[in-house]
Design a protein around this motif. Structure first.
Motif, mmCIF file in Angstrom:
data_model
loop_
_atom_site.group_PDB
_atom_site.id
_atom_site.type_symbol
_atom_site.label_atom_id
_atom_site.label_comp_id
_atom_site.label_asym_id
_atom_site.label_seq_id
_atom_site.Cartn_x
_atom_site.Cartn_y
_atom_site.Cartn_z
ATOM 1 N N ALA A 14 0.821 -1.215 0.000
ATOM 2 C CA ALA A 14 0.000 0.000 0.000
ATOM 3 C C ALA A 14 0.856 1.267 0.000
ATOM 4 C CB ALA A 14 -0.915 0.000 1.220
ATOM 5 N N ARG A 15 2.166 1.088 -0.014
ATOM 6 C CA ARG A 15 3.124 2.205 0.005
ATOM 7 C C ARG A 15 2.955 3.081 1.251
ATOM 8 N NH1 ARG A 15 6.154 2.896 -4.696
ATOM 9 N NH2 ARG A 15 5.457 1.519 -6.351
ATOM 10 N N LYS A 16 2.767 2.427 2.379
ATOM 11 C CA LYS A 16 2.621 3.123 3.655
ATOM 12 C C LYS A 16 3.821 2.882 4.562
ATOM 13 C CE LYS A 16 -1.398 4.792 2.748
ATOM 14 N NZ LYS A 16 -1.565 6.224 2.543
ATOM 15 N N LEU A 17 4.976 2.527 3.953
ATOM 16 C CA LEU A 17 6.215 2.334 4.695
ATOM 17 C C LEU A 17 7.292 3.256 4.139
ATOM 18 C CD1 LEU A 17 6.607 -1.553 4.952
ATOM 19 C CD2 LEU A 17 5.737 0.004 6.673
ATOM 20 N N ALA A 18 8.121 3.757 5.029
ATOM 21 C CA ALA A 18 9.318 4.493 4.616
ATOM 22 C C ALA A 18 10.503 3.587 4.912
ATOM 23 C CB ALA A 18 9.441 5.801 5.387
ATOM 24 N N MET A 19 11.402 3.457 3.931
ATOM 25 C CA MET A 19 12.572 2.600 4.091
ATOM 26 C C MET A 19 13.829 3.373 3.730
ATOM 27 S SD MET A 19 11.244 -0.948 2.435
ATOM 28 C CE MET A 19 9.747 -0.632 1.524
ATOM 29 N N GLY A 20 14.941 2.941 4.266
ATOM 30 C CA GLY A 20 16.216 3.558 3.943
ATOM 31 C C GLY A 20 16.369 4.935 4.576
ATOM 32 N N ASP A 21 16.890 5.877 3.794
ATOM 33 C CA ASP A 21 17.121 7.235 4.293
ATOM 34 C C ASP A 21 15.826 7.979 4.609
ATOM 35 O OD1 ASP A 21 19.828 6.856 4.007
ATOM 36 O OD2 ASP A 21 19.903 7.751 1.995
ATOM 37 N N SER A 22 14.739 7.585 3.998
ATOM 38 C CA SER A 22 13.479 8.290 4.229
ATOM 39 C C SER A 22 12.881 7.998 5.602
ATOM 40 C CB SER A 22 12.479 7.966 3.128
ATOM 41 O OG SER A 22 12.214 6.599 3.090
ATOM 42 N N VAL A 23 13.423 7.013 6.325
ATOM 43 C CA VAL A 23 12.943 6.746 7.690
ATOM 44 C C VAL A 23 13.219 7.963 8.566
ATOM 45 C CG1 VAL A 23 13.269 5.328 9.751
ATOM 46 C CG2 VAL A 23 13.163 4.249 7.518
ATOM 47 N N ALA A 32 5.813 9.617 10.355
ATOM 48 C CA ALA A 32 5.923 8.242 10.859
ATOM 49 C C ALA A 32 4.984 8.059 12.046
ATOM 50 C CB ALA A 32 7.360 7.959 11.271
ATOM 51 N N ARG A 33 4.277 6.953 12.055
ATOM 52 C CA ARG A 33 3.384 6.614 13.164
ATOM 53 C C ARG A 33 4.013 5.565 14.072
ATOM 54 N NH1 ARG A 33 0.448 10.917 12.967
ATOM 55 N NH2 ARG A 33 -0.704 11.135 11.042
ATOM 56 N N GLN A 57 8.523 12.192 19.700
ATOM 57 C CA GLN A 57 7.442 11.446 20.348
ATOM 58 C C GLN A 57 6.764 10.460 19.402
ATOM 59 O OE1 GLN A 57 4.941 14.466 22.016
ATOM 60 N NE2 GLN A 57 6.377 14.932 23.661
ATOM 61 N N ILE A 58 7.584 9.657 18.738
ATOM 62 C CA ILE A 58 7.090 8.634 17.831
ATOM 63 C C ILE A 58 7.421 7.271 18.443
ATOM 64 C CG2 ILE A 58 7.371 7.623 15.537
ATOM 65 C CD1 ILE A 58 7.784 10.501 14.546
ATOM 66 N N ALA A 75 12.090 -6.341 0.451
ATOM 67 C CA ALA A 75 13.283 -5.599 0.057
ATOM 68 C C ALA A 75 14.498 -6.251 0.706
ATOM 69 C CB ALA A 75 13.178 -4.145 0.491
ATOM 70 N N ASN A 76 15.644 -6.044 0.125
ATOM 71 C CA ASN A 76 16.862 -6.664 0.650
ATOM 72 C C ASN A 76 17.502 -5.823 1.735
ATOM 73 O OD1 ASN A 76 16.661 -8.815 -1.097
ATOM 74 N ND2 ASN A 76 17.884 -7.823 -2.677
ATOM 75 N N ASN A 77 17.928 -6.498 2.789
ATOM 76 C CA ASN A 77 18.761 -5.912 3.844
ATOM 77 C C ASN A 77 18.172 -4.654 4.465
ATOM 78 O OD1 ASN A 77 20.929 -5.939 5.547
ATOM 79 N ND2 ASN A 77 22.312 -4.949 4.109
ATOM 80 N N ARG A 78 16.964 -4.742 4.969
ATOM 81 C CA ARG A 78 16.336 -3.615 5.681
ATOM 82 C C ARG A 78 16.548 -3.790 7.171
ATOM 83 N NH1 ARG A 78 16.464 0.115 2.285
ATOM 84 N NH2 ARG A 78 15.561 -0.499 0.325
ATOM 85 N N LYS A 79 17.067 -2.770 7.819
ATOM 86 C CA LYS A 79 17.300 -2.804 9.255
ATOM 87 C C LYS A 79 16.190 -2.079 10.008
ATOM 88 C CE LYS A 79 21.522 -4.553 9.053
ATOM 89 N NZ LYS A 79 21.979 -5.740 9.698
ATOM 90 N N MET A 80 15.482 -1.173 9.326
ATOM 91 C CA MET A 80 14.399 -0.436 9.979
ATOM 92 C C MET A 80 13.424 0.078 8.930
ATOM 93 S SD MET A 80 16.483 2.953 10.990
ATOM 94 C CE MET A 80 18.031 2.089 11.044
ATOM 95 N N VAL A 81 12.193 0.243 9.354
ATOM 96 C CA VAL A 81 11.161 0.847 8.512
ATOM 97 C C VAL A 81 10.302 1.747 9.385
ATOM 98 C CG1 VAL A 81 11.053 -1.023 6.819
ATOM 99 C CG2 VAL A 81 9.546 -1.074 8.780
ATOM 100 N N ALA A 82 9.689 2.721 8.748
ATOM 101 C CA ALA A 82 8.742 3.593 9.433
ATOM 102 C C ALA A 82 7.369 3.356 8.816
ATOM 103 C CB ALA A 82 9.146 5.056 9.285
ATOM 104 N N VAL A 83 6.395 3.105 9.660
ATOM 105 C CA VAL A 83 5.013 2.897 9.211
ATOM 106 C C VAL A 83 4.347 4.274 9.165
ATOM 107 C CG1 VAL A 83 2.835 1.741 9.689
ATOM 108 C CG2 VAL A 83 4.996 0.634 10.303
ATOM 109 N N LEU A 84 3.780 4.616 8.007
ATOM 110 C CA LEU A 84 3.227 5.954 7.804
ATOM 111 C C LEU A 84 1.717 6.022 8.029
ATOM 112 C CD1 LEU A 84 5.200 6.856 4.562
ATOM 113 C CD2 LEU A 84 5.843 7.300 6.931
ATOM 114 N N ASP A 85 1.070 4.897 8.183
ATOM 115 C CA ASP A 85 -0.382 4.856 8.333
ATOM 116 C C ASP A 85 -0.758 4.505 9.770
ATOM 117 O OD1 ASP A 85 -3.074 4.776 6.955
ATOM 118 O OD2 ASP A 85 -3.036 2.789 7.897
ATOM 119 N N LYS A 86 -1.705 5.226 10.321
ATOM 120 C CA LYS A 86 -2.107 5.031 11.710
ATOM 121 C C LYS A 86 -2.727 3.655 11.942
ATOM 122 C CE LYS A 86 -4.674 7.373 15.368
ATOM 123 N NZ LYS A 86 -5.533 8.504 15.684
ATOM 124 N N GLY A 87 -3.548 3.196 11.021
ATOM 125 C CA GLY A 87 -4.200 1.896 11.163
ATOM 126 C C GLY A 87 -3.201 0.751 11.174
#
Length: 98
Positions: A14-23, A32-33, A57-58, A75-87
């Motif tokens: 749904a493209r509601k994740l930020a990965m890489g530098d965009s985190v 980020a939620r 305060q996230i 995706a390959n080699n992801r160490k962190m992601v940010a969830v952008l959707d509240k649900g």
């Protein structure tokens, strides 16, 4: 743990994740939620992300390994992601707590 992987997969499609530098950018922009960090992230990066999450305060949670996270988001080699959707963030928090 498969429930968490399923929710992360749906959020990625749904493209509601930020990965890489965009985190870091999504944390600073308060988009980020929830931030999900793998336990095998380097000490310096983990500290930077946690400090930013605390300042803005996230909420953040840890996941067992980067392999699980990478497989879940497709995706390959992801160490962190940010969830952008509240649900999605609420669903992931409840799954990871209990």
């Amino acid at each position: 743990m498969s429930n968490v992987e399923g929710i992360l997969g749906l959020a990625a499609r749904a493209r509601k994740l930020a990965m890489g530098d965009s985190v870091m950018k999504s944390i600073q922009n308060k988009r980020a939620r929830l931030v999900i960090i793998s336990v095998d992230t380097g000490d310096n990066m983990r500290k930077k992300i946690i400090d930013k999450c605390i300042y803005y305060q996230i909420p953040y949670v840890f996941i067992e390994s980067s392999e699980v996270l990478s497989n879940a988001v497709g995706a390959n080699n992801r160490k962190m992601v940010a969830v952008l959707d509240k649900g999605f963030a609420l669903q992931l928090q409840t799954c990871l707590k209990g």
